[in-house]
Design an enzyme around this catalytic site. Sequence first.
Site, PDB file in Angstrom:
ATOM      1  N   SER A   1      11.009   0.543  -3.174  1.00 38.68           N
ATOM      2  CA  SER A   1       9.810   0.126  -2.432  1.00 38.68           C
ATOM      3  C   SER A   1      10.099  -0.253  -0.986  1.00 38.68           C
ATOM      4  O   SER A   1      11.126  -0.872  -0.674  1.00 38.68           O
ATOM      5  CB  SER A   1       9.204  -1.087  -3.145  1.00 38.68           C
ATOM      6  OG  SER A   1       8.254  -1.705  -2.318  1.00 38.68           O
TER       7      SER A   1
ATOM      8  N   GLU B   1       8.782  -2.609   0.355  1.00 33.26           N
ATOM      9  CA  GLU B   1       8.833  -4.078   0.384  1.00 33.26           C
ATOM     10  C   GLU B   1      10.258  -4.560   0.641  1.00 33.26           C
ATOM     11  O   GLU B   1      10.469  -5.677   1.109  1.00 33.26           O
ATOM     12  CB  GLU B   1       8.353  -4.654  -0.946  1.00 33.26           C
ATOM     13  CG  GLU B   1       6.868  -4.895  -1.040  1.00 33.26           C
ATOM     14  CD  GLU B   1       6.389  -6.037  -0.158  1.00 33.26           C
ATOM     15  OE1 GLU B   1       6.866  -7.166  -0.316  1.00 33.26           O
ATOM     16  OE2 GLU B   1       5.529  -5.792   0.696  1.00 33.26           O
TER      17      GLU B   1
ATOM     18  N   TYR C   1       9.758 -10.072  -6.014  1.00 40.19           N
ATOM     19  CA  TYR C   1       9.605  -8.638  -6.345  1.00 40.19           C
ATOM     20  C   TYR C   1      10.554  -7.794  -5.497  1.00 40.19           C
ATOM     21  O   TYR C   1      11.284  -6.942  -6.008  1.00 40.19           O
ATOM     22  CB  TYR C   1       8.147  -8.224  -6.109  1.00 40.19           C
ATOM     23  CG  TYR C   1       7.904  -6.734  -6.086  1.00 40.19           C
ATOM     24  CD1 TYR C   1       7.756  -6.010  -7.267  1.00 40.19           C
ATOM     25  CD2 TYR C   1       7.809  -6.039  -4.876  1.00 40.19           C
ATOM     26  CE1 TYR C   1       7.532  -4.634  -7.246  1.00 40.19           C
ATOM     27  CE2 TYR C   1       7.582  -4.668  -4.847  1.00 40.19           C
ATOM     28  CZ  TYR C   1       7.446  -3.972  -6.028  1.00 40.19           C
ATOM     29  OH  TYR C   1       7.224  -2.617  -6.000  1.00 40.19           O
TER      30      TYR C   1
ATOM     31  N   VAL D   1      -4.899  -4.875  -2.299  1.00 41.72           N
ATOM     32  CA  VAL D   1      -5.918  -5.160  -1.296  1.00 41.72           C
ATOM     33  C   VAL D   1      -6.882  -3.992  -1.035  1.00 41.72           C
ATOM     34  O   VAL D   1      -8.085  -4.204  -0.873  1.00 41.72           O
ATOM     35  CB  VAL D   1      -5.292  -5.705   0.007  1.00 41.72           C
ATOM     36  CG1 VAL D   1      -4.660  -4.603   0.858  1.00 41.72           C
ATOM     37  CG2 VAL D   1      -6.307  -6.476   0.819  1.00 41.72           C
TER      38      VAL D   1
HETATM   39  P1  NAP Z   1       1.212  -0.167 -11.470  1.00 37.05           P
HETATM   40  O1  NAP Z   1      -0.083   0.567 -11.383  1.00 37.05           O
HETATM   41  O2  NAP Z   1       1.237  -1.653 -11.407  1.00 37.05           O
HETATM   42  O3  NAP Z   1       1.903   0.295 -12.855  1.00 37.05           O
HETATM   43  C1  NAP Z   1       3.024  -0.372 -13.370  1.00 37.05           C
HETATM   44  C2  NAP Z   1       3.356   0.235 -14.719  1.00 37.05           C
HETATM   45  O4  NAP Z   1       4.508  -0.447 -15.245  1.00 37.05           O
HETATM   46  C3  NAP Z   1       2.250   0.082 -15.778  1.00 37.05           C
HETATM   47  O5  NAP Z   1       2.218   1.259 -16.560  1.00 37.05           O
HETATM   48  C4  NAP Z   1       2.751  -1.082 -16.622  1.00 37.05           C
HETATM   49  O6  NAP Z   1       2.272  -1.061 -17.946  1.00 37.05           O
HETATM   50  C5  NAP Z   1       4.249  -0.783 -16.598  1.00 37.05           C
HETATM   51  N1  NAP Z   1       5.079  -1.904 -17.017  1.00 37.05           N
HETATM   52  C6  NAP Z   1       4.990  -3.204 -16.617  1.00 37.05           C
HETATM   53  N2  NAP Z   1       5.928  -3.945 -17.235  1.00 37.05           N
HETATM   54  C7  NAP Z   1       6.611  -3.097 -18.046  1.00 37.05           C
HETATM   55  C8  NAP Z   1       7.673  -3.274 -18.961  1.00 37.05           C
HETATM   56  N3  NAP Z   1       8.230  -4.477 -19.175  1.00 37.05           N
HETATM   57  N4  NAP Z   1       8.130  -2.200 -19.643  1.00 37.05           N
HETATM   58  C9  NAP Z   1       7.566  -0.981 -19.445  1.00 37.05           C
HETATM   59  N5  NAP Z   1       6.568  -0.751 -18.600  1.00 37.05           N
HETATM   60  C10 NAP Z   1       6.078  -1.804 -17.899  1.00 37.05           C
HETATM   61  O7  NAP Z   1       2.222   0.356 -10.352  1.00 37.05           O
HETATM   62  P2  NAP Z   1       2.170   1.711  -9.475  1.00 37.05           P
HETATM   63  O8  NAP Z   1       1.398   1.427  -8.235  1.00 37.05           O
HETATM   64  O9  NAP Z   1       1.838   2.850 -10.331  1.00 37.05           O
HETATM   65  O10 NAP Z   1       3.699   1.799  -9.015  1.00 37.05           O
HETATM   66  C11 NAP Z   1       4.660   2.503  -9.793  1.00 37.05           C
HETATM   67  C12 NAP Z   1       6.051   2.025  -9.423  1.00 37.05           C
HETATM   68  O11 NAP Z   1       6.287   2.261  -8.044  1.00 37.05           O
HETATM   69  C13 NAP Z   1       6.306   0.541  -9.640  1.00 37.05           C
HETATM   70  O12 NAP Z   1       7.663   0.386 -10.010  1.00 37.05           O
HETATM   71  C14 NAP Z   1       6.078  -0.075  -8.270  1.00 37.05           C
HETATM   72  O13 NAP Z   1       6.809  -1.279  -8.154  1.00 37.05           O
HETATM   73  C15 NAP Z   1       6.622   1.031  -7.386  1.00 37.05           C
HETATM   74  N6  NAP Z   1       6.060   1.138  -6.053  1.00 37.05           N
HETATM   75  C16 NAP Z   1       4.702   1.220  -5.885  1.00 37.05           C
HETATM   76  C17 NAP Z   1       4.178   1.394  -4.619  1.00 37.05           C
HETATM   77  C18 NAP Z   1       2.692   1.498  -4.400  1.00 37.05           C
HETATM   78  O14 NAP Z   1       2.257   1.343  -3.251  1.00 37.05           O
HETATM   79  N7  NAP Z   1       1.896   1.795  -5.418  1.00 37.05           N
HETATM   80  C19 NAP Z   1       5.044   1.500  -3.501  1.00 37.05           C
HETATM   81  C20 NAP Z   1       6.419   1.440  -3.728  1.00 37.05           C
HETATM   82  C21 NAP Z   1       6.922   1.279  -4.992  1.00 37.05           C
HETATM   83  P3  NAP Z   1       0.901  -1.837 -18.394  1.00 37.05           P
HETATM   84  O15 NAP Z   1      -0.210  -0.842 -18.177  1.00 37.05           O
HETATM   85  O16 NAP Z   1       1.167  -2.133 -19.835  1.00 37.05           O
HETATM   86  O17 NAP Z   1       0.791  -3.067 -17.536  1.00 37.05           O
HETATM   87  N1  GDD Z   2      -3.422  -8.202  -3.015  1.00 39.76           N
HETATM   88  C1  GDD Z   2      -4.035  -8.767  -1.967  1.00 39.76           C
HETATM   89  N2  GDD Z   2      -5.194  -9.467  -2.158  1.00 39.76           N
HETATM   90  N3  GDD Z   2      -3.479  -8.628  -0.739  1.00 39.76           N
HETATM   91  C2  GDD Z   2      -4.133  -9.179   0.309  1.00 39.76           C
HETATM   92  C3  GDD Z   2      -5.334  -9.894   0.175  1.00 39.76           C
HETATM   93  C4  GDD Z   2      -5.883 -10.044  -1.127  1.00 39.76           C
HETATM   94  O1  GDD Z   2      -6.922 -10.671  -1.336  1.00 39.76           O
HETATM   95  N4  GDD Z   2      -5.742 -10.290   1.403  1.00 39.76           N
HETATM   96  C5  GDD Z   2      -4.834  -9.850   2.273  1.00 39.76           C
HETATM   97  N5  GDD Z   2      -3.840  -9.187   1.625  1.00 39.76           N
HETATM   98  C6  GDD Z   2      -2.642  -8.606   2.251  1.00 39.76           C
HETATM   99  C7  GDD Z   2      -1.337  -9.057   1.599  1.00 39.76           C
HETATM  100  O2  GDD Z   2      -0.983 -10.362   2.066  1.00 39.76           O
HETATM  101  C8  GDD Z   2      -0.403  -7.953   2.051  1.00 39.76           C
HETATM  102  O3  GDD Z   2       0.108  -8.246   3.330  1.00 39.76           O
HETATM  103  C9  GDD Z   2      -1.299  -6.719   2.159  1.00 39.76           C
HETATM  104  O4  GDD Z   2      -2.651  -7.201   2.077  1.00 39.76           O
HETATM  105  C10 GDD Z   2      -1.078  -5.692   1.054  1.00 39.76           C
HETATM  106  O5  GDD Z   2      -1.096  -6.359  -0.190  1.00 39.76           O
HETATM  107  P1  GDD Z   2      -1.112  -5.541  -1.565  1.00 39.76           P
HETATM  108  O6  GDD Z   2      -2.206  -4.547  -1.563  1.00 39.76           O
HETATM  109  O7  GDD Z   2      -1.070  -6.547  -2.677  1.00 39.76           O
HETATM  110  O8  GDD Z   2       0.232  -4.682  -1.521  1.00 39.76           O
HETATM  111  P2  GDD Z   2       1.733  -5.065  -1.103  1.00 39.76           P
HETATM  112  O9  GDD Z   2       2.000  -4.402   0.212  1.00 39.76           O
HETATM  113  O10 GDD Z   2       1.997  -6.502  -1.215  1.00 39.76           O
HETATM  114  O11 GDD Z   2       2.573  -4.350  -2.264  1.00 39.76           O
HETATM  115  C11 GDD Z   2       2.275  -3.016  -2.665  1.00 39.76           C
HETATM  116  O12 GDD Z   2       3.043  -2.106  -1.917  1.00 39.76           O
HETATM  117  C12 GDD Z   2       4.459  -2.203  -2.104  1.00 39.76           C
HETATM  118  C13 GDD Z   2       5.112  -1.141  -1.206  1.00 39.76           C
HETATM  119  O13 GDD Z   2       5.255  -1.653   0.091  1.00 39.76           O
HETATM  120  C14 GDD Z   2       2.572  -2.925  -4.159  1.00 39.76           C
HETATM  121  O14 GDD Z   2       2.102  -1.692  -4.660  1.00 39.76           O
HETATM  122  C15 GDD Z   2       4.061  -3.005  -4.427  1.00 39.76           C
HETATM  123  O15 GDD Z   2       4.314  -2.749  -5.822  1.00 39.76           O
HETATM  124  C16 GDD Z   2       4.769  -1.964  -3.572  1.00 39.76           C
HETATM  125  O16 GDD Z   2       6.172  -1.998  -3.792  1.00 39.76           O
END
Ligand code: NAP
Ligand code: GDD
Length: 342
Positions: A135, A137, A159, A199
Amino acid sequence: MRKRALISGITGQDGSYLSEFLLGKGYEVHGIMRRCSSFTTHRIEHLYQDSHEQEVRFKLHYGDLLDPLSLRRVISDIEPEEVYNLGAQSHVKTSFEQPAYTAEVVGIGTLNLLEALRDYQDHAGHAVRFYQASSSEMYGNVREVPQSEVTRFYPRSPYACAKVFAFWQTINYREAYNIFACNGVLFNHESPRRGETFVTRKITRAASRIKLGLQDKLFLGNLDAKRDWGFAGDYVEAMWLMLQQQDPDDYVVATGETHSVREFLDEVFGYLDLDWSDYVEIDPQYFRPTEVNILQGDASKAEALLGWSPKVSFSDLARMMVDADLQTAEQEAALVAAGYAV
Ligand code: NAP
Ligand code: GDD
């Protein structure tokens, strides 16, 4: 013989898009899912329903990243050629409230899977390719803008710290045990299937409901944070491309653009002919103890070596999400009109 892929996190946003993508490529797709007291398969339900042939090629298995025995059992039953580790407690704010649990799932969970694959490769003699969902992050308090594969990490949440651990374990298993293991360092990617507490989706869902008179306020935290937001459907292709290369490597996947939460509000409420300042209120509970102020990725390595580039723009992404949430809000409004509470 069809290629077999195993996906952890198959019920999540990325798991659903990756499943669709791999099925489209002719793969047999297997997913690890956790047992839950209610359904968690709404994002992949259509993959069962698409066709009988597809149903046979799409299978779910109960397991958990925290249960090494279940991982070993599923791997030896399926004998996958490719394993995508998408499972995680992926909510950054929640990780401050559940740091140990987040570290277990994200850090030790990845290690459990890598260990199971090491045994599978060494003792059963099967070569396997592994994708780790790393990520942006991890860049946290960024050392430079934009961030690339050579930018130093400075994680700012439990995280992100756990993702750094998993990132280096992935590289260590590649170097120590010759596993074809890749890190995709993905910047934020969204879609209509994005979890409702992140968000972008929180905003598109609330704005759609406000437009239809179903709610009148939206409570948010830091509006100044900037993110590099792309479309999840584009990003799963990059995951797959990494595993099709001659050699394993790590890649940044991003759009190269950065926008603030405020700009996302402008885009979404503007599309609906609304002024967000009439509806948005700041609630301190959504601020994080440490924030990541700006993320902006440099994906030129992925572009040059994988031939990957993003297709959906920031504006089209916001509109795609609003269009989908408007449809749901219309169904909710119809229920309200019929006298049901939603
Ligand atoms: P997500 O929608 O939150 O999905 C997370 C998945 O992980 C869900 O299927 C959840 O299952 C499963 N899970 C949680 N705990 C588990 C456990 N103990 N054992 C097995 N499975 C488990 O996340 P996503 O946005 O698809 O992201 C996919 C991956 O990419 C994650 O690793 C995330 O950290 C990473 N990532 C995401 C982003 C982004 O912007 N979306 C960016 C960078 C990296 P349940 O349905 O049962 O909760
Ligand atoms: N969730 C959330 N809720 N975020 C908020 C809010 C709110 O009400 N208001 C402002 N934010 C700001 C957060 O403080 C953050 O700076 C930004 O919106 C994005 O928040 P999220 O959408 O929760 O995503 P994230 O950037 O913290 O994390 C996501 O992206 C990562 C990759 O950079 C997640 O998908 C992570 O799993 C992923 O690794």
